[in-house]
Design an enzyme around this catalytic site. Structure first.
Site, short mmCIF file in Angstrom:
data_model
loop_
_atom_site.label_atom_id
_atom_site.label_comp_id
_atom_site.label_asym_id
_atom_site.label_seq_id
_atom_site.Cartn_x
_atom_site.Cartn_y
_atom_site.Cartn_z
N GLN A 76 22.94 -52.87 62.33
CA GLN A 76 23.05 -51.43 62.07
C GLN A 76 21.78 -50.71 62.51
O GLN A 76 20.85 -50.51 61.73
CB GLN A 76 23.31 -51.18 60.58
CG GLN A 76 23.56 -49.74 60.29
CD GLN A 76 24.66 -49.52 59.29
OE1 GLN A 76 25.20 -50.45 58.73
NE2 GLN A 76 24.98 -48.28 59.06
N PHE A 77 21.78 -50.28 63.77
CA PHE A 77 20.61 -49.58 64.30
C PHE A 77 20.37 -48.24 63.62
O PHE A 77 19.26 -47.73 63.62
CB PHE A 77 20.71 -49.41 65.82
CG PHE A 77 21.69 -48.34 66.25
CD1 PHE A 77 21.24 -47.05 66.49
CD2 PHE A 77 23.03 -48.63 66.42
CE1 PHE A 77 22.13 -46.06 66.90
CE2 PHE A 77 23.92 -47.66 66.82
CZ PHE A 77 23.48 -46.36 67.06
N THR A 78 21.40 -47.67 63.01
CA THR A 78 21.25 -46.35 62.39
C THR A 78 20.32 -46.38 61.18
O THR A 78 19.92 -45.32 60.69
CB THR A 78 22.61 -45.76 61.99
OG1 THR A 78 23.26 -46.64 61.08
CG2 THR A 78 23.49 -45.55 63.21
#
Length: 145
Positions: A76-78
């Site tokens: 989850q890069f967010t």
């Protein structure tokens, strides 16, 4: 981010690709400054963190100590969203895709050596379903040891 769950699943294109029952759902963000040592530290902390209840209802058990405990790991890069300016988050703090994917896969392999681990698909549009247990949600930042 660590979430204690009663169950969790990951779907891609409306097909469940990974699911667990009681255990931990991990939302995993990688930045370019992360190292192999950071990943080893995170694995050690996660699999040994005592956040499951014992017979006296005290948080004394790790995911390894509960019957059929498992992990679902989702990239989850967010998690690296920068929201100081404007209304559109910047994700420039997230690791470059090739590096982040390699670190994420190494992280999951290290987890799998300790406990049954399922994963999402790096870079895919995933739908995550979970039933929180508690809820117990913990942020683990390897840069804050």
């Amino acid at each position: 981010m660590i979430q204690r769950v009663k169950r969790a699943s990951c779907s891609v294109n409306q097909t469940i690709i990974s699911e667990i029952q009681q255990g931990l759902l991990l939302l995993v963000g990688v930045e370019d400054a992360d190292t192999v040592e950071d990943m080893a530290y995170a694995v050690r902390k996660i699999v040994n963190m005592r956040i499951f209840s014992d017979e006296q209802d005290k948080l004394n058990l790790s995911v390894k100590a509960i019957p059929d405990g498992a992990i679902l790991s989702i990239s989850q890069f967010t998690l690296f969203a920068e929201t100081k300016k404007g209304n559109r988050p910047s994700f420039s703090g997230a690791g470059k895709p090739n590096f982040a994917q390699a670190m994420y896969e190494q992280f999951n392999a290290s987890l799998s050596a300790e406990i049954p681990t399922k994963a999402g698909v790096f870079g895919a549009d995933m739908q995550i379903t979970l039933e929180n247990d508690g809820p117990v949600t913990i942020i683990l930042d390897t840069k804050k040891r």
